[in-house]
Scaffold this active site. Structure first.
Site, PDB file in Angstrom:
ATOM      1  N   GLU A  23       0.823  -1.216   0.000  1.00  0.00           N
ATOM      2  CA  GLU A  23       0.000   0.000   0.000  1.00  0.00           C
ATOM      3  C   GLU A  23       0.858   1.268   0.000  1.00  0.00           C
ATOM      4  O   GLU A  23       0.866   2.050   0.964  1.00  0.00           O
ATOM      5  CB  GLU A  23      -0.946   0.012   1.203  1.00  0.00           C
ATOM      6  CG  GLU A  23      -2.028  -1.036   1.117  1.00  0.00           C
ATOM      7  CD  GLU A  23      -3.086  -0.882   2.203  1.00  0.00           C
ATOM      8  OE1 GLU A  23      -2.826  -0.218   3.222  1.00  0.00           O
ATOM      9  OE2 GLU A  23      -4.189  -1.423   2.023  1.00  0.00           O
ATOM     10  N   GLU A  74      -6.489  -7.598  -0.472  1.00  0.00           N
ATOM     11  CA  GLU A  74      -6.938  -7.570   0.923  1.00  0.00           C
ATOM     12  C   GLU A  74      -8.394  -7.165   0.989  1.00  0.00           C
ATOM     13  O   GLU A  74      -8.823  -6.249   0.282  1.00  0.00           O
ATOM     14  CB  GLU A  74      -6.163  -6.517   1.730  1.00  0.00           C
ATOM     15  CG  GLU A  74      -4.728  -6.820   2.000  1.00  0.00           C
ATOM     16  CD  GLU A  74      -4.082  -5.699   2.823  1.00  0.00           C
ATOM     17  OE1 GLU A  74      -4.778  -5.015   3.597  1.00  0.00           O
ATOM     18  OE2 GLU A  74      -2.877  -5.495   2.645  1.00  0.00           O
TER      19      GLU A  74
HETATM   20  C1  GLA Z   1      -4.088  -2.303   5.085  1.00  0.00           C
HETATM   21  C2  GLA Z   1      -2.712  -2.929   5.173  1.00  0.00           C
HETATM   22  C3  GLA Z   1      -2.676  -4.149   6.027  1.00  0.00           C
HETATM   23  C4  GLA Z   1      -3.521  -3.973   7.249  1.00  0.00           C
HETATM   24  C5  GLA Z   1      -4.932  -3.634   6.831  1.00  0.00           C
HETATM   25  C6  GLA Z   1      -5.894  -3.517   7.982  1.00  0.00           C
HETATM   26  O1  GLA Z   1      -4.819  -2.740   4.043  1.00  0.00           O
HETATM   27  O2  GLA Z   1      -2.179  -3.229   3.917  1.00  0.00           O
HETATM   28  O3  GLA Z   1      -1.328  -4.397   6.371  1.00  0.00           O
HETATM   29  O4  GLA Z   1      -2.998  -2.935   8.005  1.00  0.00           O
HETATM   30  O5  GLA Z   1      -4.905  -2.398   6.184  1.00  0.00           O
HETATM   31  O6  GLA Z   1      -7.194  -3.246   7.530  1.00  0.00           O
END
Ligand code: GLA
Length: 671
Positions: A153, A311
């Site tokens: 991210e 995710e």
């Molecule tokens: C983001 C991050 C993860 C985690 C999630 C929690 O998407 O990439 O590492 O912190 O949020 O929702």
């Protein structure tokens, strides 16, 4: 995912972020057994492992990662192996305190969390490429490694750093953008205003905190720079990985969220082998299914085909003021809705719920409660569902409607000192997307320079900033017979954020056949009545402007307020096409009625005829068959005409398929 480096994991990949380093090794065997039970086929490993992989500068310890990858391989589970560069270790910052990020007030942000680095720091870049290279060298040929997960991210916590190193990098970026011509920058930024003229490149700074608003074009160029600066880190890591392992695809996880707008993903997507997204529900969004669909359509459009959901969550997250758990059936509907919109992989944050650390209260595939839990049962069920949908992989959706999505326009719209501070790009787009979603109309997202002629209808709900070529592209589409609809305050400024003089909506006046001489933004408490070809009781909020018709016909007008009698919605028929203008924000029912008329006139067909309320219908098209996804959000179930095989149950479908209450059906429709 029509990549030259395809993902070598069969069907719809299934898994989550896997952080075994947070657990004693005795737990790993149980992880493997339960992953197999759930049908997990790929996990994302090593994302935050830097401190363990490189205990001190240049000294690597791969013993634990060796065991993890070997164990995964022995259990038939692939690895999406991350470069751990989103979380540099403490030793790095002790050696390089200058690599810590600085906020716009000049405060240093400290380590002890993640993404605590300045994107322009040479020391960070060297360290990141060193660990990426070490991983690539060691694991390029490891049979478990199916994909590289570059960083995590980008920009989530450090999209902008205002330190002196970043300032110097910003100046280098500007020198390239303006071809070393400082006058060109001065003119683009309009620096004769407020005595901002620059005589030396070194005088230029990031838009640090000031008493009055900074220069808008400086802020816009800063957003562009920040996105490019992180992209340069991403492509540098990708190149290191590719060099060692030319056949392994690389991805990085995007974030299409209402609250995240830092990166221009149109520039990022072509740099990746596989486009992936992280999507989380906002607890205060009562219609998050629409958000899932919107982000999925945007991902498919960015990818130009299938993409990967890196995710989402099985239940509640831990980073909102109150974190709503999912209701029974919701997680399954969410995951399959992403597949319906083109996801060829479904993954969660994370595999096993953490005991310690900042995310100890985040849901996971294996919750704190263990396997005796609803979430675990749902995770196992979803694994079976995805297995049953394996053949859907690679199919994609075709749309007759395109919606303009542009990060430049978003950034510019949301700069301070606008006529209204209430305008939010993603909300304005979602306003128009929502009735299409309800009507089951398939949508692509496009850039202003896209090839539009394959669409029947092109919508620009919010295109505040547009360059001349983009404006001409949209106008040309309407002139050649297409239907164009444009939302208020579009076409107002050029790529330098300079107002287009002569009346509003600037670049689109001629094609829309309207001209406004003054803007009348509405207060949050203000609601106006609309009259004309709109449903009885139609109202509008947020915006109005005083329009004269210069060729268009009025469709609706303001029935009260300062502009009583002035047009609020117009329709123009330039050459052989049609061009609509919505000079305000109609209430949802009125907007739905207008969209319905616009779609009908444009000849836009929904995915299925007369879809019942609350039933989401999406079609993915493959080589030999189409796949009709039907998702019941109403909780009532539905009966839908279809012929083929329902893949989740394996049952033949003769005339109609039953969608269970709160459930999903996926019908293979042979060509
Ligand atoms: C983001 C991050 C993860 C985690 C999630 C929690 O998407 O990439 O590492 O912190 O949020 O929702």
């Amino acid at each position: 995912m029509t990549s030259t480096r395809p993902l070598r994991v069969p069907g719809i990949a299934y898994g989550g972020d896997y952080n075994p380093e947070q657990w004693p090794e005795e737990v790993w065997a149980e992880d493997m057994r339960l992953m197999r039970e759930a049908g997990v086929t790929m996990v994302n490993v090593g994302i935050f492992s830097w401190a363990l992989l490189e205990p001190s500068e240049g000294v690597h310890d791969f013993t634990r990662m060796d065991r993890i990858l070997d164990l995964l391989h022995a259990n038939g589970i692939a690895a999406d192996l991350a470069t751990p560069t989103a979380a540099p270790p403490a030793w790095f910052f002790r050696a390089h305190p200058e690599a810590l990020p600085v906020d716009k007030d000049g405060r240093t942000l400290w380590y002890g969390s993640r993404q605590t680095f300045c994107p322009s720091s040479p020391a960070y870049r060297r360290a990141a490429l060193r660990i990426a290279d070490a991983l690539a060298q060691r694991y390029a040929d490891h049979p478990a490694v199916a994909m590289w997960h570059v960083h995590n991210e980008y920009g989530c916590h450090n999209a902008a750093c205002y330190c002196d190193t970043s300032a110097a990098a910003f100046r280098s970026w500007l020198r390239a953008r303006y071809a070393e011509d400082l006058d060109a920058l001065n003119n683009a930024w309009g620096t004769t205003f407020w005595s901002q003229w620059y005589y030396d490149w070194d005088e230029i700074l990031p838009p640090r905190a000031t008493g009055a608003p900074p220069n808008p074009t400086q802020q816009l160029d800063w957003r562009r720079f920040c996105s490019d600066e992180l992209l340069a880190l991403c492509t540098a890591e990708r190149d290191v990985l590719r060099q060692a392992a030319p056949r392994i695809p690389a991805t990085t996880n995007f974030m299409v969220l209402r609250t995240f707008d830092a990166l221009d993903y149109w520039r990022w997507a072509p740099e990746l082998d596989i486009v992936s997204n992280d999507h989380y529900l906002m607890s205060d969004d009562p219609e998050s299914d629409i958000d899932i669909a919107l982000s999925g359509d945007l991902m498919r459009s960015l990818a130009g085909g299938p993409w990967f959901l890196m995710e989402h969550s099985t239940g509640a997250v831990n980073w909102q003021p109150v974190n709503r758990a999912k209701v029974p059936g919701e997680m399954r509907r969410n995951a399959l809705a992403h597949v319906a919109r083109g996801a060829d992989g479904i993954s969660f944050f994370q595999w096993r719920a953490a005991k310690a650390g900042a995310e100890q209260w985040h849901s996971a595939m294996l919750p704190h409660a263990g396997t005796d839990s609803r979430i675990w049962q749902d995770v196992v069920h979803l694994g079976a569902d995805l297995k049953a949908l394996a053949e859907v992989r690679g199919s994609t959706a075709a749309a007759q409607v395109a919606i303009l999505w542009n990060w430049d326009a978003r950034w510019a719209l949301e700069l301070p000192s606008q006529p209204s501070g209430e305008l939010r790009f993603q909300d304005l787009v979602r306003d128009w997307y929502t009735p299409l979603w309800r009507a089951g109309v398939a949508v692509d997202f496009v850039r202003p320079d896209a090839d539009l002629d394959r669409y029947r209808l092109v919508l620009a709900p919010s295109l505040y900033l547009v360059d001349d070529a983009g404006a001409a592209n949209l106008a040309g589409f309407a002139e050649r017979g297409g239907t164009l609809a444009v939302g208020f305050h579009s076409g107002a400024v050029d790529q330098n954020c300079h107002v287009r003089p002569g009346g509003y909506p600037g670049a689109f006046r001629d094609i829309l056949g309207v001209r406004a001489d003054e803007l009348f933004p509405l207060l949050p408490s203000q609601t106006l009545q609309l009259a004309g070809q709109v449903p009885a009781g139609a109202t509008a909020t947020l915006w109005s402007e005083r329009i004269q018709l210069t060729g268009a016909e009025p469709v609706a007008s303001f029935a009260d307020g300062p502009l009583v009698g002035a047009p609020a919605v117009t329709r123009h028929t330039p050459a052989s096409g049609t061009a609509w203008y919505l000079a305000t924000r109609p209430d949802p029912a009125t907007l739905a009625a207008l969209m319905d008329r616009i779609c009908q006139e444009a000849g836009v067909q929904p995915v299925i005829d007369s879809s019942p309320d609350g039933l989401e219908a999406v079609r993915r098209s493959g080589t030999d068959a189409d796949y009709l996804f039907l998702i019941d959000h109403a909780g009532t179930g539905a009966q839908v005409p279809a012929t083929g095989v329902e893949l989740l149950t394996g049952k033949p479908v003769n005339e109609s398929v039953t969608v269970p209450a709160g459930g999903v059906a996926v019908v293979r429709e042979p060509h």
